[in-house]
Design a protein around this motif. Sequence first.
Motif, PDB file in Angstrom:
ATOM      1  N   PRO A 170       0.790  -1.244   0.000  1.00 19.05           N
ATOM      2  CA  PRO A 170       0.000   0.000   0.000  1.00 19.05           C
ATOM      3  C   PRO A 170       0.821   1.292   0.000  1.00 19.05           C
ATOM      4  O   PRO A 170       0.303   2.345  -0.333  1.00 19.05           O
ATOM      5  N   PHE A 171       2.105   1.205   0.407  1.00 25.10           N
ATOM      6  CA  PHE A 171       2.943   2.417   0.521  1.00 25.10           C
ATOM      7  C   PHE A 171       2.271   3.447   1.424  1.00 25.10           C
ATOM      8  O   PHE A 171       2.218   4.640   1.114  1.00 25.10           O
ATOM      9  N   ALA A 172       1.716   2.971   2.537  1.00 27.33           N
ATOM     10  CA  ALA A 172       0.978   3.866   3.438  1.00 27.33           C
ATOM     11  C   ALA A 172       1.050   3.327   4.858  1.00 27.33           C
ATOM     12  O   ALA A 172       1.605   2.252   5.094  1.00 27.33           O
ATOM     13  N   TYR A 173       0.475   4.087   5.790  1.00 26.36           N
ATOM     14  CA  TYR A 173       0.472   3.685   7.194  1.00 26.36           C
ATOM     15  C   TYR A 173      -0.888   3.063   7.517  1.00 26.36           C
ATOM     16  O   TYR A 173      -1.891   3.772   7.560  1.00 26.36           O
ATOM     17  N   LEU A 174      -0.890   1.753   7.708  1.00 24.63           N
ATOM     18  CA  LEU A 174      -2.173   1.061   7.842  1.00 24.63           C
ATOM     19  C   LEU A 174      -2.849   1.293   9.191  1.00 24.63           C
ATOM     20  O   LEU A 174      -4.039   1.016   9.330  1.00 24.63           O
ATOM     21  N   GLU A 175      -2.096   1.787  10.183  1.00 20.38           N
ATOM     22  CA  GLU A 175      -2.725   2.137  11.459  1.00 20.38           C
ATOM     23  C   GLU A 175      -3.625   3.359  11.283  1.00 20.38           C
ATOM     24  O   GLU A 175      -4.527   3.592  12.079  1.00 20.38           O
ATOM     25  N   TRP A 176      -3.347   4.121  10.261  1.00 17.22           N
ATOM     26  CA  TRP A 176      -4.112   5.329   9.989  1.00 17.22           C
ATOM     27  C   TRP A 176      -5.299   5.021   9.082  1.00 17.22           C
ATOM     28  O   TRP A 176      -5.306   4.034   8.334  1.00 17.22           O
ATOM     29  N   GLU A 219      -6.643  10.085   7.097  1.00 16.10           N
ATOM     30  CA  GLU A 219      -5.369  10.523   7.689  1.00 16.10           C
ATOM     31  C   GLU A 219      -4.214  10.318   6.710  1.00 16.10           C
ATOM     32  O   GLU A 219      -3.340  11.181   6.575  1.00 16.10           O
ATOM     33  N   PHE A 242      -2.000  13.306   5.094  1.00 17.71           N
ATOM     34  CA  PHE A 242      -0.554  13.350   5.298  1.00 17.71           C
ATOM     35  C   PHE A 242       0.189  13.392   3.955  1.00 17.71           C
ATOM     36  O   PHE A 242       1.036  14.272   3.724  1.00 17.71           O
ATOM     37  N   PHE A 243      -0.157  12.463   3.075  1.00 22.95           N
ATOM     38  CA  PHE A 243       0.559  12.426   1.789  1.00 22.95           C
ATOM     39  C   PHE A 243       0.208  13.645   0.929  1.00 22.95           C
ATOM     40  O   PHE A 243       1.062  14.166   0.220  1.00 22.95           O
ATOM     41  N   ARG A 279      -0.402  16.616   2.005  1.00 23.18           N
ATOM     42  CA  ARG A 279       0.395  17.734   2.523  1.00 23.18           C
ATOM     43  C   ARG A 279       1.826  17.656   2.013  1.00 23.18           C
ATOM     44  O   ARG A 279       2.426  18.658   1.633  1.00 23.18           O
ATOM     45  N   LEU A 280       2.393  16.444   2.044  1.00 23.61           N
ATOM     46  CA  LEU A 280       3.777  16.303   1.566  1.00 23.61           C
ATOM     47  C   LEU A 280       3.883  16.674   0.084  1.00 23.61           C
ATOM     48  O   LEU A 280       4.883  17.237  -0.353  1.00 23.61           O
ATOM     49  N   TYR A 281       2.844  16.330  -0.687  1.00 24.60           N
ATOM     50  CA  TYR A 281       2.857  16.679  -2.114  1.00 24.60           C
ATOM     51  C   TYR A 281       2.577  18.174  -2.323  1.00 24.60           C
ATOM     52  O   TYR A 281       2.829  18.695  -3.400  1.00 24.60           O
ATOM     53  N   LYS A 309      -4.871   7.105  -3.058  1.00 24.48           N
ATOM     54  CA  LYS A 309      -3.594   7.669  -2.602  1.00 24.48           C
ATOM     55  C   LYS A 309      -2.698   8.008  -3.801  1.00 24.48           C
ATOM     56  O   LYS A 309      -2.022   9.033  -3.807  1.00 24.48           O
ATOM     57  N   LYS A 355       8.835  25.043   1.974  1.00 25.60           N
ATOM     58  CA  LYS A 355       8.119  23.786   1.770  1.00 25.60           C
ATOM     59  C   LYS A 355       8.826  22.653   2.519  1.00 25.60           C
ATOM     60  O   LYS A 355       8.185  21.809   3.142  1.00 25.60           O
ATOM     61  N   GLN A 394       7.407  20.258   5.404  1.00 31.33           N
ATOM     62  CA  GLN A 394       7.447  18.799   5.276  1.00 31.33           C
ATOM     63  C   GLN A 394       8.063  18.151   6.517  1.00 31.33           C
ATOM     64  O   GLN A 394       7.581  17.117   6.997  1.00 31.33           O
ATOM     65  N   TRP A 423       5.453  18.086   9.233  1.00 34.39           N
ATOM     66  CA  TRP A 423       4.428  17.046   9.034  1.00 34.39           C
ATOM     67  C   TRP A 423       4.995  15.657   9.280  1.00 34.39           C
ATOM     68  O   TRP A 423       4.290  14.784   9.795  1.00 34.39           O
ATOM     69  N   ARG A 451      -0.357   6.708  18.800  1.00 30.77           N
ATOM     70  CA  ARG A 451      -1.558   5.951  18.433  1.00 30.77           C
ATOM     71  C   ARG A 451      -1.467   4.526  18.964  1.00 30.77           C
ATOM     72  O   ARG A 451      -2.389   4.015  19.571  1.00 30.77           O
ATOM     73  N   ASN A 506       4.543  -2.395   5.029  1.00 29.62           N
ATOM     74  CA  ASN A 506       3.670  -2.024   3.901  1.00 29.62           C
ATOM     75  C   ASN A 506       4.277  -0.969   2.986  1.00 29.62           C
ATOM     76  O   ASN A 506       3.557  -0.250   2.306  1.00 29.62           O
ATOM     77  N   GLY A 507       5.601  -0.865   3.029  1.00 29.57           N
ATOM     78  CA  GLY A 507       6.293   0.043   2.103  1.00 29.57           C
ATOM     79  C   GLY A 507       6.012   1.512   2.362  1.00 29.57           C
ATOM     80  O   GLY A 507       6.131   2.336   1.453  1.00 29.57           O
ATOM     81  N   ALA A 508       5.647   1.852   3.608  1.00 32.54           N
ATOM     82  CA  ALA A 508       5.287   3.255   3.896  1.00 32.54           C
ATOM     83  C   ALA A 508       6.421   4.210   3.519  1.00 32.54           C
ATOM     84  O   ALA A 508       6.175   5.309   2.992  1.00 32.54           O
ATOM     85  N   GLY A 551       6.233   5.188   0.060  1.00 33.48           N
ATOM     86  CA  GLY A 551       5.190   6.191  -0.147  1.00 33.48           C
ATOM     87  C   GLY A 551       5.712   7.589   0.136  1.00 33.48           C
ATOM     88  O   GLY A 551       5.428   8.536  -0.606  1.00 33.48           O
ATOM     89  N   THR A 570       6.683  11.040  -2.620  1.00 27.38           N
ATOM     90  CA  THR A 570       6.180  12.415  -2.558  1.00 27.38           C
ATOM     91  C   THR A 570       7.263  13.424  -2.964  1.00 27.38           C
ATOM     92  O   THR A 570       6.981  14.611  -3.110  1.00 27.38           O
ATOM     93  N   VAL A 610       9.913  14.064  -1.104  1.00 24.16           N
ATOM     94  CA  VAL A 610      10.532  14.663   0.084  1.00 24.16           C
ATOM     95  C   VAL A 610      12.047  14.490   0.002  1.00 24.16           C
ATOM     96  O   VAL A 610      12.537  13.422  -0.354  1.00 24.16           O
TER      97      VAL A 610
END
Lengths: 234, 238
Positions: A85-91, A95, A99-100, A102-104, A145, B2, B6, B9, B20, B84-86, B89, B93, B95
């Motif tokens: 997923p390239f994301a945070y699955l807890e979120w 969310e 987050f992504f 904003r970074l973009y 995403k 920017k 970043q 964030w 969390r 999960n490859g976060a 991700g 972006t 960054v």
Amino acid sequence: MILLQATQITKRFAHRMVLNGVDLDVQAGEVVAIFGPNGAGKTTLIKILSTLVKPTSGAFQIAGIDAIANPLRVRSSLGVVAHEPFAYLEWSPYENLKFFGRLYGVDALEERIADLLADVELTPFAHEPVRIFSRGMTQRFMIAKALIHDPTLLLFDEPFSGLDVAAKQFVLKLIQQERARGKGLILTTHDTELGYHAASRFLFLLDGQIEPVAEKAEIELTELSRQYEQRLKK
Amino acid sequence: MKGFRQIIWLIRKDLALQFRTKDTLILIFVFSILVVLIFSFAFGPIFPDDPEDRAKLAASVLWTAFSFAGIITLNRSFDLERANGAIQGVRLTGVDPSNFYLSKVISTLVFLTMLELIVTPIALQFLEVLDVLPAIVQERLLLTLLKLIGVLAIGTLGFCAVGVIVSGISTSTHGKESLLSVVLLPLIFPVIMAGAKCSVSLLTTGGLEGNFWISILVVYSLVFLASAYLLFEFVIEG
């Protein structure tokens, strides 16, 4: 308008040549399907084109920019859907998209998130953690995403794998929508039927090399499937 | 500008994810208290009378607890990125990898400093250090404790500066957790050594005047921070 142009891309892992001189180009408004069996190098090719992995040799430009020399500059033009997923699955999707986004540096982010979640039919689950999602829901989230920053070139690695019929139709519809909006898209799959319906041009990736097949207007699904099976048997 | 946003964030993301799940927070807190208890039982119930010996014991306990709690925190923090490859991700972006590095250093520093704020008074109480402090230190107890937290924070900055880049390297290798411990501990040895010496000095004299070790601690931390900031791109992008 050429969105991506790759020339003689090779990738070697230890003694194994995974990609061997891949040439590829994608125009705006074009969906290119790359068919290949497991281990053909499809995922490696997508990772290279998304600038996450460097090729052993070769060159490619995204929107005219040398993507190997300037990966950070071209990444905002790319939307990638990969196996992970390239994301945070807890979120939750909300969310993650916030987050992504904003970074973009996405403008009017709240509206963009609301629109995307509606597009992928995840609005009711906007605040649930992604880790509890089914495969189909996760795939829809991954597509949202990938689209958050409105990229011009989309790279989808096996976007139909593990999905049920309804979810596959959903992804097909989204691909067609993005194509109609002038995006370029590369998708990899080993499913000729879905690839045929999704794409406007077809390629085979076999033994690390690209073999051009045909434009959609030039070939029927049955002939495409026959050629693919024939090439796999060789 | 920017880039600065970043970093903010990314720090908020790190802290939000850590708070969390809370598992890292609980784990490092329990671990640190356990270290304090083990040392207390091993050296107690009657601790050395000499204030300098007592200060040395306290410094050993604090730096042992915080070094290993730091390793656990870094491991957990990079596990979240690897899962999960976060991290891919985030890379997609666009960054700047150096900004990603800086955000990880700051978020880990904030996290560990919070732990130090809670555990340090508990450790000093358990080891009965406050009872034997020299009069000159007793008179300026609050100031001394603040200085001690300051020294621990500078040491933690040095630890994070080294630890984040080593974690970044271990992200793309096999045997991630063992590599982090094996490579990180020798690299942070100067930080632990200088930090422990400064802590002993503070608890025995209440100051660091003319202390060679604080210079080592600050210079080592800043040099590593600056070089790792510049080199992190090669670690992440290859």
